[in-house]
Write a protein that holds these residues in place. Structure first.
Motif, mmCIF file in Angstrom:
data_model
loop_
_atom_site.group_PDB
_atom_site.id
_atom_site.type_symbol
_atom_site.label_atom_id
_atom_site.label_comp_id
_atom_site.label_asym_id
_atom_site.label_seq_id
_atom_site.Cartn_x
_atom_site.Cartn_y
_atom_site.Cartn_z
ATOM 1 N N SER A 1 10.227 11.946 -29.247
ATOM 2 C CA SER A 1 10.510 12.005 -27.722
ATOM 3 C C SER A 1 9.939 10.555 -27.088
ATOM 4 C CB SER A 1 9.928 13.326 -27.054
ATOM 5 O OG SER A 1 8.367 13.514 -27.472
ATOM 6 N N PRO B 1 8.899 16.801 -30.264
ATOM 7 C CA PRO B 1 9.241 18.155 -29.474
ATOM 8 C C PRO B 1 8.627 19.248 -30.477
ATOM 9 C CG PRO B 1 10.925 16.671 -29.052
ATOM 10 C CD PRO B 1 10.090 15.971 -30.043
ATOM 11 N N ASP C 1 4.498 18.672 -26.631
ATOM 12 C CA ASP C 1 4.817 17.692 -28.042
ATOM 13 C C ASP C 1 3.653 17.537 -28.829
ATOM 14 O OD1 ASP C 1 7.224 17.570 -26.828
ATOM 15 O OD2 ASP C 1 7.365 15.450 -26.372
ATOM 16 N N GLY D 1 8.748 9.599 -22.212
ATOM 17 C CA GLY D 1 9.647 10.636 -22.914
ATOM 18 C C GLY D 1 8.744 11.826 -23.497
ATOM 19 N N ALA D 2 7.412 11.803 -23.715
ATOM 20 C CA ALA D 2 6.833 12.684 -24.256
ATOM 21 C C ALA D 2 6.602 13.753 -22.914
ATOM 22 C CB ALA D 2 5.308 12.176 -24.377
ATOM 23 N N ARG D 3 6.532 15.130 -23.525
ATOM 24 C CA ARG D 3 6.557 16.048 -22.767
ATOM 25 C C ARG D 3 5.184 17.069 -23.208
ATOM 26 N NH1 ARG D 3 11.969 18.056 -21.083
ATOM 27 N NH2 ARG D 3 12.962 15.933 -20.277
ATOM 28 N N THR E 1 5.740 11.008 -30.585
ATOM 29 C CA THR E 1 5.394 12.513 -30.143
ATOM 30 C C THR E 1 6.778 13.039 -30.634
ATOM 31 O OG1 THR E 1 6.118 11.840 -27.924
ATOM 32 C CG2 THR E 1 3.977 11.755 -28.270
ATOM 33 N N GLN F 1 10.838 20.227 -33.512
ATOM 34 C CA GLN F 1 11.397 19.361 -34.489
ATOM 35 C C GLN F 1 10.373 19.120 -35.313
ATOM 36 O OE1 GLN F 1 14.339 18.166 -34.475
ATOM 37 N NE2 GLN F 1 15.162 17.105 -32.907
ATOM 38 N N LEU G 1 13.889 4.274 -28.383
ATOM 39 C CA LEU G 1 12.646 4.995 -28.239
ATOM 40 C C LEU G 1 11.595 4.269 -27.229
ATOM 41 C CD1 LEU G 1 12.387 6.540 -31.622
ATOM 42 C CD2 LEU G 1 12.910 7.902 -29.550
ATOM 43 N N ARG H 1 16.570 11.288 -34.437
ATOM 44 C CA ARG H 1 16.183 11.876 -33.096
ATOM 45 C C ARG H 1 15.013 12.899 -33.019
ATOM 46 N NH1 ARG H 1 20.249 10.397 -29.513
ATOM 47 N NH2 ARG H 1 22.122 9.831 -30.528
ATOM 48 N N SER I 1 4.634 8.437 -19.784
ATOM 49 C CA SER I 1 5.292 9.430 -19.701
ATOM 50 C C SER I 1 5.007 10.581 -18.770
ATOM 51 C CB SER I 1 5.198 10.110 -21.201
ATOM 52 O OG SER I 1 5.822 9.510 -22.204
#
Lengths: 323, 323
Positions: free
Chosen positions: A213, A273, A157, A152-154, A271, A276, A148, A210, A233
């Motif tokens: 993020s 998604p 999130d 990767g954070a969107r 973070t 999740q 990780l 998983r 990110s």
């Protein structure tokens, strides 16, 4: 103090034990040797622990210095979702250091290493006229592709954090005030500062399931480390001040400041998604996991007060170049 | 100097370049990530380079400090018969340090790293009131079972050394004397001190051809490092003073002392079983390989003078605990 380097090396070898498992060669040669494994990624991290910067001889018992020096690096491995395996220690010892100090330092180091299954396999040593400086290197592992990262954070999130924030800074303040009465009233804060617990199991949990993020450990303070995660990110974020878990002082601004900028908590910030979020448990092994904000498309981090007003959150945690 | 940690990290990332090949993640996350390979052993080594111990600001240009800091660790990889791959740098910078000093330091580091195919993938940074401290971590590799160790020398094995010994100590002495006329007369000695060349190709050659039974690099001085090799192998040794390659001063005792105890030559010292001696070339890429002694069953190292008389050779090289 030790009289010769050979004497020191013999002592540290006996402390570290014989190399075994995948460690083919430990302390006492030109370098350490470790068998590599297909399908794994090696995690390498190094962290300085400096007298007068990260610890003070009058405040921090040597056992805690050893614990904290290793905990910093283990927390970096936790922040990748990995498992720590091996450690090396570079130690520039002040001439004023006593042998009991060194023994207690390594005692604290070794106790934490043992609990995490980490083997001490090497290092370097020097004696200096000035202050003591320690550099701890940890090699960890994570199955290929499962690490990780900060990136990767969107947008959308949700931002989560483990534990309580600001406890370590509070503990340091109490230690500095030297009020034993106060210390007794805050054993958790002082303990959090002196013996922080690296959250490797939580990091692995987030990686294997998983759920996250992006992931970072809180070493320099929430305001600084969240800004780093957002920058990596390419996003921004919004926090709700009411949701930030912090020690129950008298609800003051000071209390919130410790949680935002205190540093050295070594909690994990991650973070998740939206789809999740329902899979994130309220606790991981008694450690609360709190939703404290949301990732946004616009850059920068903003803090929403109790009245809902948004203010920019300026990174004000630890920065070694800032005076 | 850099104003913030972010500014420093951006600068060092641009210097290091993007991660690539087996380096999955470099500077700027919680840790570095490197893909592991089956059939390989990972070599891990860490070496301190301390102001006022290993370098002086008035004698050592920052470019040389960066070169030497990395060369120490590359030499350890050479001493295992391995190939260096990745480096991390922990840097505790004195507040008095200027940005040009840091840039030159990393310039010297990066130039050597590039020549050896070593990628800078991580580190840690701090600013301190006292002196500058550098810790360089190098990860290298060697095919499984091919690493050369300090242990392995047997009675009857012949002792070899590469290059000339005492050049680095001579170079340091010339730098201290600040006599530019003298410096000009000894460019090789000064260069050997400021820009030592790690002998990774020679280490690999000895390993791949299976010529050496034991190997160590000469960082602390022949008398000290040979004693370490002998101790690790459970043997002793005998040296012939006439055979020890040294700079052609006026044949004085001082000249021999530099070669025996000088340190920081980063030449390789290795032992060769009798039946392999004829396979050792006189030179490896222009570097002379000299037979200087023999391993013995009895412990301790003895030095045979020109008259053939044997005297114990007391380790008198660098020992950080000795005042």
């Amino acid at each position: 103090m030790f009289r010769t380097e050979n004497e020191f090396v013999r002592w540290i070898r006996s402390l570290a034990g014989r190399p075994g498992g995948r460690a083919r060669l430990g302390i006492g040669d030109d370098a350490a040797l470790v068998e590599e494994a297909a399908g794994q990624e090696l995690i390498l991290t190094t962290d300085l622990t400096l007298e007068a910067v990260h610890f003070r001889r009058d405040l921090h018992p040597p056992r805690a210095v050893g614990h904290r020096a290793l905990a910093r690096s283990l927390s970096d491995v936790a922040a990748m979702g990995g498992t720590p395996r091996f450690a090396l220690v570079s130690l520039a010892l002040s001439r004023r250091t006593t042998r009991p100090w060194v023994e207690e330092f390594y005692g604290g180091f070794a106790a934490l290493a043992k609990r995490f299954g980490v083997r001490l396999i090497g290092g370097d040593t020097a004696v200096v006229a000035g202050r003591t400086m320690i550099d701890v290197i940890v090699a960890g592992e994570v199955p290929r592709g499962q690490a990780l990262r900060r990136a990767g954070a969107r947008p959308g999130d949700q931002i989560f954090v483990s534990g309580q924030l600001g406890l370590s800074a509070l503990g340091l303040r109490l230690l500095k005030s030297r009020s034993s009465g106060q210390l007794a009233g805050w054993p958790t804060a002082v303990r959090s500062h002196l013996y922080p617990e690296p959250l490797c199991a939580l990091g692995r949990y987030l990686s294997v399931r998983r759920l996250a993020s992006a992931l970072i450990d809180l070493s320099d303070g929430l305001s600084t480390d969240l800004a780093r995660l957002c920058q990596a990110s390419g996003v921004g974020g919004r926090l709700w001040s009411d949701l930030i878990p912090r020690p129950p002082l008298d609800g003051s601004q000071e209390n919130l400041d410790l949680a935002l900028h205190g540093g050295e908590d070594y909690q994990l910030l991650f973070t998740v998604p939206p789809h999740q979020v329902s899979r994130v448990p309220s606790h991981f092994r008694r450690l609360p996991l709190s939703r404290i904000g949301e990732i946004e498309r616009r850059s920068g981090v903003r803090l929403a007060g109790a009245d809902g007003r948004l203010e920019p959150l300026i990174p004000a945690g630890w920065d070694c170049f800032r005076r």
